[in-house]
Design an enzyme around this catalytic site. Structure first.
Site, PDB file in Angstrom:
ATOM      1  N   CYS A   2       0.831  -1.197   0.000  1.00 61.66           N
ATOM      2  CA  CYS A   2       0.000   0.000   0.000  1.00 61.66           C
ATOM      3  C   CYS A   2       0.870   1.253   0.000  1.00 61.66           C
ATOM      4  O   CYS A   2       2.055   1.193   0.327  1.00 61.66           O
ATOM      5  CB  CYS A   2      -0.868   0.034   1.246  1.00 61.66           C
ATOM      6  SG  CYS A   2      -1.717  -1.486   1.576  1.00 61.66           S
ATOM      7  N   ARG A  27       3.885   0.378  -6.722  1.00 55.43           N
ATOM      8  CA  ARG A  27       3.903  -0.570  -5.605  1.00 55.43           C
ATOM      9  C   ARG A  27       2.792  -1.611  -5.718  1.00 55.43           C
ATOM     10  O   ARG A  27       2.800  -2.601  -5.000  1.00 55.43           O
ATOM     11  CB  ARG A  27       3.711   0.184  -4.276  1.00 55.43           C
ATOM     12  CG  ARG A  27       4.811   1.164  -3.983  1.00 55.43           C
ATOM     13  CD  ARG A  27       4.363   2.174  -2.952  1.00 55.43           C
ATOM     14  NE  ARG A  27       4.360   1.623  -1.616  1.00 55.43           N
ATOM     15  CZ  ARG A  27       5.309   1.800  -0.717  1.00 55.43           C
ATOM     16  NH1 ARG A  27       6.367   2.523  -1.022  1.00 55.43           N
ATOM     17  NH2 ARG A  27       5.224   1.290   0.477  1.00 55.43           N
ATOM     18  N   TRP A  74      -3.518  -2.222  -1.197  1.00 63.34           N
ATOM     19  CA  TRP A  74      -3.286  -3.541  -1.790  1.00 63.34           C
ATOM     20  C   TRP A  74      -3.848  -4.510  -0.768  1.00 63.34           C
ATOM     21  O   TRP A  74      -3.289  -4.661   0.312  1.00 63.34           O
ATOM     22  CB  TRP A  74      -1.787  -3.744  -2.004  1.00 63.34           C
ATOM     23  CG  TRP A  74      -1.449  -4.841  -2.947  1.00 63.34           C
ATOM     24  CD1 TRP A  74      -1.629  -4.838  -4.296  1.00 63.34           C
ATOM     25  CD2 TRP A  74      -0.842  -6.099  -2.632  1.00 63.34           C
ATOM     26  NE1 TRP A  74      -1.185  -6.015  -4.836  1.00 63.34           N
ATOM     27  CE2 TRP A  74      -0.703  -6.798  -3.840  1.00 63.34           C
ATOM     28  CE3 TRP A  74      -0.407  -6.699  -1.459  1.00 63.34           C
ATOM     29  CZ2 TRP A  74      -0.148  -8.064  -3.917  1.00 63.34           C
ATOM     30  CZ3 TRP A  74       0.145  -7.966  -1.534  1.00 63.34           C
ATOM     31  CH2 TRP A  74       0.272  -8.632  -2.741  1.00 63.34           C
ATOM     32  N   ASN A 100      -0.500   1.606   6.463  1.00 62.71           N
ATOM     33  CA  ASN A 100       0.182   0.482   5.811  1.00 62.71           C
ATOM     34  C   ASN A 100       0.637  -0.456   6.909  1.00 62.71           C
ATOM     35  O   ASN A 100       1.070  -0.010   7.962  1.00 62.71           O
ATOM     36  CB  ASN A 100       1.439   0.947   5.068  1.00 62.71           C
ATOM     37  CG  ASN A 100       1.112   1.749   3.837  1.00 62.71           C
ATOM     38  OD1 ASN A 100      -0.048   1.863   3.453  1.00 62.71           O
ATOM     39  ND2 ASN A 100       2.134   2.311   3.224  1.00 62.71           N
ATOM     40  N   GLY A 101       0.613  -1.757   6.634  1.00 64.35           N
ATOM     41  CA  GLY A 101       1.083  -2.716   7.632  1.00 64.35           C
ATOM     42  C   GLY A 101      -0.042  -3.627   8.072  1.00 64.35           C
ATOM     43  O   GLY A 101      -1.103  -3.685   7.434  1.00 64.35           O
ATOM     44  N   GLU A 480      15.835 -23.982  -8.651  1.00 62.09           N
ATOM     45  CA  GLU A 480      15.446 -22.571  -8.650  1.00 62.09           C
ATOM     46  C   GLU A 480      16.622 -21.700  -9.125  1.00 62.09           C
ATOM     47  O   GLU A 480      16.429 -20.745  -9.872  1.00 62.09           O
ATOM     48  CB  GLU A 480      14.962 -22.168  -7.251  1.00 62.09           C
ATOM     49  CG  GLU A 480      14.692 -20.688  -7.013  1.00 62.09           C
ATOM     50  CD  GLU A 480      13.674 -20.072  -7.955  1.00 62.09           C
ATOM     51  OE1 GLU A 480      13.025 -20.780  -8.724  1.00 62.09           O
ATOM     52  OE2 GLU A 480      13.553 -18.828  -7.934  1.00 62.09           O
ATOM     53  N   LYS A 484      16.440 -19.264 -12.376  1.00 61.93           N
ATOM     54  CA  LYS A 484      16.673 -17.819 -12.255  1.00 61.93           C
ATOM     55  C   LYS A 484      17.758 -17.380 -13.237  1.00 61.93           C
ATOM     56  O   LYS A 484      17.622 -16.374 -13.921  1.00 61.93           O
ATOM     57  CB  LYS A 484      17.095 -17.509 -10.816  1.00 61.93           C
ATOM     58  CG  LYS A 484      16.621 -16.241 -10.224  1.00 61.93           C
ATOM     59  CD  LYS A 484      15.241 -16.215  -9.658  1.00 61.93           C
ATOM     60  CE  LYS A 484      14.148 -16.698 -10.557  1.00 61.93           C
ATOM     61  NZ  LYS A 484      12.902 -16.955  -9.861  1.00 61.93           N
ATOM     62  N   GLU A 487      16.483 -17.524 -16.949  1.00 65.27           N
ATOM     63  CA  GLU A 487      15.426 -16.610 -17.380  1.00 65.27           C
ATOM     64  C   GLU A 487      15.873 -15.156 -17.466  1.00 65.27           C
ATOM     65  O   GLU A 487      15.330 -14.406 -18.259  1.00 65.27           O
ATOM     66  CB  GLU A 487      14.142 -16.769 -16.559  1.00 65.27           C
ATOM     67  CG  GLU A 487      14.229 -16.385 -15.115  1.00 65.27           C
ATOM     68  CD  GLU A 487      12.931 -16.668 -14.352  1.00 65.27           C
ATOM     69  OE1 GLU A 487      11.869 -16.797 -14.971  1.00 65.27           O
ATOM     70  OE2 GLU A 487      12.993 -16.750 -13.122  1.00 65.27           O
ATOM     71  N   HIS A 503      24.907 -40.346 -14.079  1.00 66.94           N
ATOM     72  CA  HIS A 503      24.030 -41.143 -14.940  1.00 66.94           C
ATOM     73  C   HIS A 503      23.775 -40.461 -16.289  1.00 66.94           C
ATOM     74  O   HIS A 503      22.837 -40.833 -16.987  1.00 66.94           O
ATOM     75  CB  HIS A 503      22.707 -41.419 -14.217  1.00 66.94           C
ATOM     76  CG  HIS A 503      22.891 -42.219 -12.958  1.00 66.94           C
ATOM     77  ND1 HIS A 503      23.240 -43.545 -12.960  1.00 66.94           N
ATOM     78  CD2 HIS A 503      22.836 -41.861 -11.659  1.00 66.94           C
ATOM     79  CE1 HIS A 503      23.363 -43.973 -11.722  1.00 66.94           C
ATOM     80  NE2 HIS A 503      23.130 -42.965 -10.905  1.00 66.94           N
ATOM     81  N   LYS A 602       4.727 -11.779 -16.243  1.00 65.36           N
ATOM     82  CA  LYS A 602       4.662 -11.914 -14.788  1.00 65.36           C
ATOM     83  C   LYS A 602       3.528 -12.849 -14.383  1.00 65.36           C
ATOM     84  O   LYS A 602       3.636 -13.581 -13.410  1.00 65.36           O
ATOM     85  CB  LYS A 602       4.483 -10.527 -14.155  1.00 65.36           C
ATOM     86  CG  LYS A 602       4.516 -10.533 -12.630  1.00 65.36           C
ATOM     87  CD  LYS A 602       5.893 -10.898 -12.104  1.00 65.36           C
ATOM     88  CE  LYS A 602       5.940 -11.100 -10.622  1.00 65.36           C
ATOM     89  NZ  LYS A 602       7.096 -11.930 -10.208  1.00 65.36           N
TER      90      LYS A 602
HETATM   91  C1  F6R Z   1      10.163 -17.534 -12.322  1.00 65.36           C
HETATM   92  C2  F6R Z   1       8.775 -17.154 -12.383  1.00 65.36           C
HETATM   93  C3  F6R Z   1       7.784 -18.144 -12.917  1.00 65.36           C
HETATM   94  C4  F6R Z   1       6.585 -18.213 -11.961  1.00 65.36           C
HETATM   95  C5  F6R Z   1       5.485 -19.119 -12.549  1.00 65.36           C
HETATM   96  C6  F6R Z   1       4.330 -19.279 -11.592  1.00 65.36           C
HETATM   97  O1  F6R Z   1      10.944 -16.507 -11.826  1.00 65.36           O
HETATM   98  O2  F6R Z   1       8.420 -16.083 -12.015  1.00 65.36           O
HETATM   99  O3  F6R Z   1       8.347 -19.398 -13.086  1.00 65.36           O
HETATM  100  O4  F6R Z   1       7.041 -18.702 -10.747  1.00 65.36           O
HETATM  101  O5  F6R Z   1       5.028 -18.583 -13.748  1.00 65.36           O
HETATM  102  O6  F6R Z   1       3.736 -18.051 -11.323  1.00 65.36           O
HETATM  103  P1  F6R Z   1       2.769 -17.851 -10.082  1.00 65.36           P
HETATM  104  O7  F6R Z   1       3.581 -18.045  -8.851  1.00 65.36           O
HETATM  105  O8  F6R Z   1       2.235 -16.473 -10.237  1.00 65.36           O
HETATM  106  O9  F6R Z   1       1.720 -18.918 -10.198  1.00 65.36           O
END
Ligand code: F6R
Length: 607
Positions: A2, A27, A74, A100-101, A480, A484, A487, A503, A602
């Site tokens: 927020c 934000r 938010w 906020n909080g 992970e 990261k 991507e 293997h 996203k």
């Molecule tokens: C990686 C990334 C994606 C999401 C995936 C799931 O950095 O952002 O792999 O983790 O698309 O997204 P959510 O968590 O929004 O279901």
């Protein structure tokens, strides 16, 4: 999260507040509102949706005045509605606050102080407004201080009362608040971006401080109610820098947010005394919990890797057979799910199409389906029969970082909650919780090595391929890490369990194919070291994530990133941060668009 804006001065407040809210849009928010002093009264307008909706609405609201406060919300407690939007009032409209909080003990406060009060929203903030109203006896500063002394939780707060025109009271605990100092005017906001167009001179409130701001003075009091002589700082950031709080990218800011937001994921959700977790959103009786014979994690991408960590945690703590499934695969198999299965749908956005389809399938088959979600009111939050918000705050960089760690923290709490039913003792539960509470400080120790990790990234950035290795709880961490790196830097990276390398993947290794291995001191340390020796024998350059003080790590690797030791189950909450920083610096050094990598979205709302 927020955003708060306040103004007190000689100019028309409304345009300053509305423009200030626009500066805070980055934000993330889902509703907004504004309140202005006008002829001895306070006028409020709120709207759901974008600031444009609020801006349209105020055109006909006749809001004129030079003092006011405004907010972008938010959602955390209660859905996205006008009633839930800030500013909030008590029973009378002469008091308004923006907050906020999270007020953790809002239920207790309501019971103790607010009998006879009519509560109009589902928010914790409105309870705080009523509480200030209860204590108000003609002095807003005192009323705010008294109310806050009853509160458990976090706040960035601004308050006004019609009885004291030309005054704003502001307070901070755990949620930032800045006061901009102009010529006979003051700006208040949750970060500096709304005030940079007006002044570069600011005072940052510290935790526990309360400020009384009038047209011609600003008094700041510490927790003991002593007046503080605060330093006015000159901000050199431009607006974009301010939104990223001085970090070069949102991703880096979000990586650095983790020590703070992980606290939000666990706060109020456990009892040290009982060595137990209490996630109310689970929404299951003890009897129903005993009926659970199997657990399934459904998610995609980074959220899937969080689910994999959850599998280890549930098996170890709760002794329940647990699977983590990629949602897009689950929906097209014929998964064995029944009324004894507990399914967690895990998602940052809460809108991932594959995860939604998978949870619907699990529901059809009669499972208990619960969400672990960041975005409040999102589809997954609405379609599940309970669950938990991870409280990571808006994640703006496409690559997920802080949402992952908060998902892991919540899953560990859930595993403990089930574990305490029959397997985990109070003492073991308490030990785990104490270790969890130490995580934010341990995260900071990893983040403090950002420059060192950057130097390692500089050395390896031009390799075209690499393999991440991990075993046990660190295998999902390796997955992970590889995701990261690929991507955001577009370097081809894969992850394998350490024991699997021989293997097949070992055929790839040469002096041109680095290995990034997580070899922290846990029960699989020796096994991991053997796997690293195998890679070293094939001349692969080795980067190790190792436990502080491990001298052997230096001997068998080309570069080491040391991380603090923690309980094995909690290692992903620490080790992952080193890999996030490695990926981030590699991508920046290669000149990539870190916050918006190519081909990625996203929120993946298509199958
Ligand atoms: C990686 C990334 C994606 C999401 C995936 C799931 O950095 O952002 O792999 O983790 O698309 O997204 P959510 O968590 O929004 O279901």
């Amino acid at each position: 999260m927020c955003g708060i804006v306040g103004y007190i001065g000689k100019k028309e407040a409304l345009p300053i507040l509305i423009n200030g809210l626009r500066r805070l849009e980055y934000r993330g928010y889902d509703s907004a509102g504004v309140a202005i002093f006008q002829n001895g009264k306070i006028k409020k307008t709120k709207a759901v949706g974008k600031i444009d909706s609020l801006s349209e609405k105020v055109k006909t609201a006749d809001m004129v005045g030079t003092v006011g406060i405004a907010h972008t919300r938010w959602a955390t407690h209660g859905g996205v509605t006008e009633d839930n939007a800030h500013p909030h009032s008590g029973c009378q409209d002469d008091l308004v606050i923006c907050h906020n909080g999270i007020i953790e003990n809002y239920r207790e406060l309501k019971e103790k102080f607010l009998s006879g009060h009519t509560i109009k929203s589902q928010t914790d903030t409105e309870i705080l407004a009523h509480l200030i109203e209860v204590f108000y006896e003609g002095d807003l500063l005192t009323a705010v201080r008294k109310a806050l002394s009853e509160v458990r939780g976090t706040y960035g707060l601004v308050a006004m009362h019609a009885g004291e025109p030309n005054k704003i009271v502001a307070a901070r605990l755990g949620s930032p608040l800045v006061i901009g100092v102009g010529e006979n005017e003051y700006y208040i906001a949750s970060d500096t971006s709304p005030m940079l167009a007006h002044t570069k001179n600011v005072v940052f409130l510290d935790d526990g401080e309360v400020a009384e701001i009038t047209l011609d003075s600003m008094k700041i009091f510490n927790v003991d109610h002593k007046i503080m002589d605060k330093h006015v700082e000159k901000i050199e950031w431009n607006e974009a820098q301010a939104q990223k709080q001085g970090f070069d990218h949102f991703m880096l800011k979000e990586i650095f947010d983790q020590p703070t937001v992980v606290k939000d994921a666990i706060r109020g959700r456990f009892s040290l005394e009982d060595g137990a977790a209490h996630l109310g959103g689970l929404n299951m009786t003890d009897e129903q919990m005993h009926q659970v014979k199997r657990v399934v994690m459904l998610s995609c991408g980074t959220a899937y890797y969080a689910g994999l960590v959850g599998k280890y945690a549930f098996e170890r703590l709760a002794g329940l057979p647990t699977e983590a499934d990629v949602a897009s695969e689950f929906r097209y198999r014929d998964p064995i799910i029944d009324e004894h299965t507990l399914v967690f749908a895990i998602s940052q956005s809460g809108e991932t199409a594959d995860t939604i389809a998978a949870l619907r399938e699990a529901k059809r088959k009669g499972a208990f389906v619960r969400g672990i979600v960041n975005v409040v009111g999102s589809s997954i939050a609405r379609e599940t029969d309970g669950g938990t918000y991870i409280h990571a705050g808006p994640e703006l960089a496409v690559a997920s970082t802080k949402a992952y760690t908060n998902m892991v923290a919540v899953l560990i709490l859930y595993a403990l909650q089930f574990g305490r039913l029959n397997r985990v003792s109070v003492a073991t539960g308490e030990r785990l919780l104490r270790a969890l509470l130490e995580i934010p400080e341990k995260m900071k120790l990893v983040l403090a090595q950002s420059e060192k990790i950057k130097a390692i990234a500089q050395k390896y950035k031009d390799y075209k391929d690499c393999i991440f290795l991990g075993r046990g709880i660190n295998y999902p961490v390796a997955l992970e890490g590889a995701l990261k790196l690929k991507e955001i830097s577009y370097i081809h990276s894969e992850a394998y369990p350490g024991g699997e390398m021989k293997h097949g993947p070992i055929a790839l290794l040469s002096e041109n194919f680095p290995i990034i291995a997580i070899a922290t001191k846990n029960q699989l340390y020796e096994k991991m070291i053997s796997n690293i020796q195998e890679a070293k024998a094939r001349k692969a350059p080795i980067i190790l994530i190792a436990t502080e003080g491990d001298a052997q790590a230096k001997e068998i690797s080309d570069d080491v990133i040391y991380v603090p030791q923690t309980m094995e189950l909690l290692e992903p909450l620490v080790n992952t941060l080193a890999l996030q920083l490695f990926s981030y610096h590699t991508a920046v050094l290669l000149g990539k668009d870190v916050d918006r990598p190519r081909n990625l979205a996203k929120s993946v709302t298509v199958e």
